[in-house]
Motif scaffolding. Structure first.
Motif, mmCIF file in Angstrom:
data_model
loop_
_atom_site.group_PDB
_atom_site.id
_atom_site.type_symbol
_atom_site.label_atom_id
_atom_site.label_comp_id
_atom_site.label_asym_id
_atom_site.label_seq_id
_atom_site.Cartn_x
_atom_site.Cartn_y
_atom_site.Cartn_z
ATOM 1 N N LYS A 15 0.899 -1.096 0.061
ATOM 2 C CA LYS A 15 -0.042 -0.077 0.012
ATOM 3 C C LYS A 15 1.136 1.259 -0.087
ATOM 4 O O LYS A 15 1.796 1.387 0.597
ATOM 5 N N GLY A 16 0.731 2.176 -0.938
ATOM 6 C CA GLY A 16 1.333 3.390 -0.850
ATOM 7 C C GLY A 16 2.251 3.561 -1.975
ATOM 8 O O GLY A 16 2.716 4.604 -2.417
ATOM 9 N N THR A 17 2.454 2.407 -2.668
ATOM 10 C CA THR A 17 3.348 2.316 -4.000
ATOM 11 C C THR A 17 2.628 2.826 -5.085
ATOM 12 O O THR A 17 1.455 2.739 -5.311
ATOM 13 N N PRO A 18 3.350 3.816 -5.756
ATOM 14 C CA PRO A 18 2.592 4.635 -6.673
ATOM 15 C C PRO A 18 2.205 3.557 -7.708
ATOM 16 O O PRO A 18 3.225 2.951 -8.194
ATOM 17 N N PRO A 19 1.043 3.883 -8.730
ATOM 18 C CA PRO A 19 0.886 3.207 -9.885
ATOM 19 C C PRO A 19 1.867 3.683 -10.969
ATOM 20 O O PRO A 19 2.231 4.707 -10.928
ATOM 21 N N LEU A 20 2.020 2.620 -11.787
ATOM 22 C CA LEU A 20 2.880 3.199 -13.326
ATOM 23 C C LEU A 20 1.882 3.955 -13.900
ATOM 24 O O LEU A 20 0.840 3.975 -14.213
ATOM 25 N N GLN A 21 2.722 4.902 -14.622
ATOM 26 C CA GLN A 21 2.200 5.936 -15.339
ATOM 27 C C GLN A 21 3.126 6.350 -16.598
ATOM 28 O O GLN A 21 4.216 5.822 -16.748
ATOM 29 N N GLY A 22 2.490 7.068 -17.807
ATOM 30 C CA GLY A 22 3.424 7.522 -18.769
ATOM 31 C C GLY A 22 4.170 6.213 -19.558
ATOM 32 O O GLY A 22 3.535 5.445 -20.085
ATOM 33 N N GLU A 23 5.606 6.663 -19.716
ATOM 34 C CA GLU A 23 6.403 5.826 -20.514
ATOM 35 C C GLU A 23 6.552 4.367 -19.710
ATOM 36 O O GLU A 23 6.738 3.455 -20.456
ATOM 37 N N ALA A 24 6.480 4.338 -18.471
ATOM 38 C CA ALA A 24 6.590 2.902 -17.730
ATOM 39 C C ALA A 24 5.537 2.287 -18.458
ATOM 40 O O ALA A 24 5.556 1.075 -18.632
ATOM 41 N N GLN A 25 4.216 2.577 -18.425
ATOM 42 C CA GLN A 25 3.209 1.950 -19.064
ATOM 43 C C GLN A 25 3.261 1.527 -20.475
ATOM 44 O O GLN A 25 2.926 0.191 -20.933
ATOM 45 N N ASP A 26 3.673 2.589 -21.147
ATOM 46 C CA ASP A 26 3.730 2.434 -22.467
ATOM 47 C C ASP A 26 4.896 1.499 -22.805
ATOM 48 O O ASP A 26 4.726 0.478 -23.963
ATOM 49 N N GLU A 27 6.122 1.422 -22.281
ATOM 50 C CA GLU A 27 7.158 0.410 -22.317
ATOM 51 C C GLU A 27 6.537 -1.098 -21.973
ATOM 52 O O GLU A 27 6.816 -1.928 -22.863
ATOM 53 N N LEU A 28 5.784 -1.006 -21.300
ATOM 54 C CA LEU A 28 5.180 -2.683 -20.767
ATOM 55 C C LEU A 28 4.287 -2.922 -21.807
ATOM 56 O O LEU A 28 4.393 -4.224 -22.263
ATOM 57 N N LEU A 29 3.404 -2.070 -22.010
ATOM 58 C CA LEU A 29 2.292 -2.335 -22.980
ATOM 59 C C LEU A 29 2.915 -2.748 -24.568
ATOM 60 O O LEU A 29 2.375 -3.634 -24.992
ATOM 61 N N ALA A 30 3.886 -2.256 -24.902
ATOM 62 C CA ALA A 30 4.615 -2.404 -26.166
ATOM 63 C C ALA A 30 5.399 -4.089 -25.983
ATOM 64 O O ALA A 30 5.191 -4.604 -27.113
ATOM 65 N N GLU A 31 5.559 -4.623 -24.772
ATOM 66 C CA GLU A 31 6.010 -5.810 -24.724
ATOM 67 C C GLU A 31 4.953 -7.068 -24.908
ATOM 68 O O GLU A 31 5.081 -8.067 -25.088
ATOM 69 N N LEU A 32 3.670 -6.480 -24.550
ATOM 70 C CA LEU A 32 2.557 -7.209 -24.638
ATOM 71 C C LEU A 32 2.040 -7.451 -26.130
ATOM 72 O O LEU A 32 2.428 -6.821 -27.036
ATOM 73 N N GLY A 33 1.562 -8.714 -26.503
ATOM 74 C CA GLY A 33 0.888 -9.071 -27.618
ATOM 75 C C GLY A 33 -0.119 -8.032 -27.871
ATOM 76 O O GLY A 33 -0.375 -7.140 -27.208
ATOM 77 N N GLY A 34 -0.692 -8.161 -29.074
ATOM 78 C CA GLY A 34 -1.785 -7.171 -29.561
ATOM 79 C C GLY A 34 -3.058 -7.338 -28.728
ATOM 80 O O GLY A 34 -3.442 -8.400 -28.240
ATOM 81 N N GLY A 35 -3.865 -6.232 -28.975
ATOM 82 C CA GLY A 35 -5.210 -6.110 -28.373
ATOM 83 C C GLY A 35 -5.389 -5.787 -26.912
ATOM 84 O O GLY A 35 -6.256 -5.388 -26.573
ATOM 85 N N TRP A 36 -4.253 -5.583 -26.495
ATOM 86 C CA TRP A 36 -4.129 -4.940 -24.910
ATOM 87 C C TRP A 36 -4.309 -3.586 -25.207
ATOM 88 O O TRP A 36 -3.701 -3.003 -25.942
ATOM 89 N N ARG A 37 -4.963 -2.879 -24.363
ATOM 90 C CA ARG A 37 -5.238 -1.179 -24.107
ATOM 91 C C ARG A 37 -5.028 -0.802 -22.809
ATOM 92 O O ARG A 37 -5.577 -1.770 -21.793
ATOM 93 N N VAL A 38 -4.523 0.289 -22.464
ATOM 94 C CA VAL A 38 -4.900 0.780 -21.183
ATOM 95 C C VAL A 38 -5.686 1.520 -21.208
ATOM 96 O O VAL A 38 -5.822 2.751 -22.034
ATOM 97 N N VAL A 39 -6.624 1.475 -20.106
ATOM 98 C CA VAL A 39 -7.968 2.376 -19.996
ATOM 99 C C VAL A 39 -8.046 3.503 -18.984
ATOM 100 O O VAL A 39 -7.734 3.153 -17.945
ATOM 101 N N ASP A 40 -7.901 4.547 -19.380
ATOM 102 C CA ASP A 40 -7.849 5.644 -18.552
ATOM 103 C C ASP A 40 -6.594 5.851 -17.619
ATOM 104 O O ASP A 40 -6.466 6.282 -16.365
ATOM 105 N N GLY A 41 -5.313 5.203 -17.990
ATOM 106 C CA GLY A 41 -4.175 5.030 -17.381
ATOM 107 C C GLY A 41 -4.410 4.205 -16.029
ATOM 108 O O GLY A 41 -3.705 4.327 -15.042
ATOM 109 N N HIS A 42 -5.578 3.446 -15.768
ATOM 110 C CA HIS A 42 -5.990 2.843 -14.695
ATOM 111 C C HIS A 42 -5.814 1.164 -14.797
ATOM 112 O O HIS A 42 -5.505 0.538 -13.768
ATOM 113 N N HIS A 43 -6.305 0.754 -15.971
ATOM 114 C CA HIS A 43 -6.247 -0.738 -15.940
ATOM 115 C C HIS A 43 -6.040 -1.147 -17.508
ATOM 116 O O HIS A 43 -6.128 -0.410 -18.462
#
Length: 112
Positions: A15-43
């Motif tokens: 608890k208290g760990t900040p969520p990933l945002q911006g570039e950190a999200q983008d880099e991990l999303l790029a590692e996933l296969g197709g079809g995934w999207r980040v919704v509202d920076g939240h999930h």
């Protein structure tokens, strides 16, 4: 794609760990296969398609086993021939690296 993530394990966040945002999200999303999207920076969200209800249910059951092993549980929406996943880390109120790991593991189940 995503196989490096799929080989990792989910790590509990404090608890208290900040969520990933911006570039950190983008880099991990790029590692996933197709079809995934980040919704509202939240999930993360993805919909899988199957030939029938039984195939979709079998996928959900396999994913449930993985979720239990990893102690990281997605929101799963099951319908005839479709499964929609929403993944985020409740304790951080958004995305953590473990969410991307679980997403990659889900994709690897679809391929098997």
């Amino acid at each position: 794609m995503g196989s490096g993530l799929a080989a990792r394990h989910c790590v509990p966040c404090r608890k208290g760990t900040p969520p990933l945002q911006g570039e950190a999200q983008d880099e991990l999303l790029a590692e996933l296969g197709g079809g995934w999207r980040v919704v509202d920076g939240h999930h993360l969200e993805k919909e899988y398609r199957f030939e029938d209800f039984r195939s979709a249910l079998d996928f959900v059951n396999r994913l449930g086993e993985v979720a239990e092993r990893e102690s990281h549980h997605p929101d799963i929406h099951l319908a005839w021939g479709r499964v929609r996943l929403e993944i985020f880390t409740h304790t951080v109120g958004g995305l953590s690296e473990s969410d991307f790991v679980l997403a990659a593991k889900a994709d690897s189940l679809e391929e098997s």
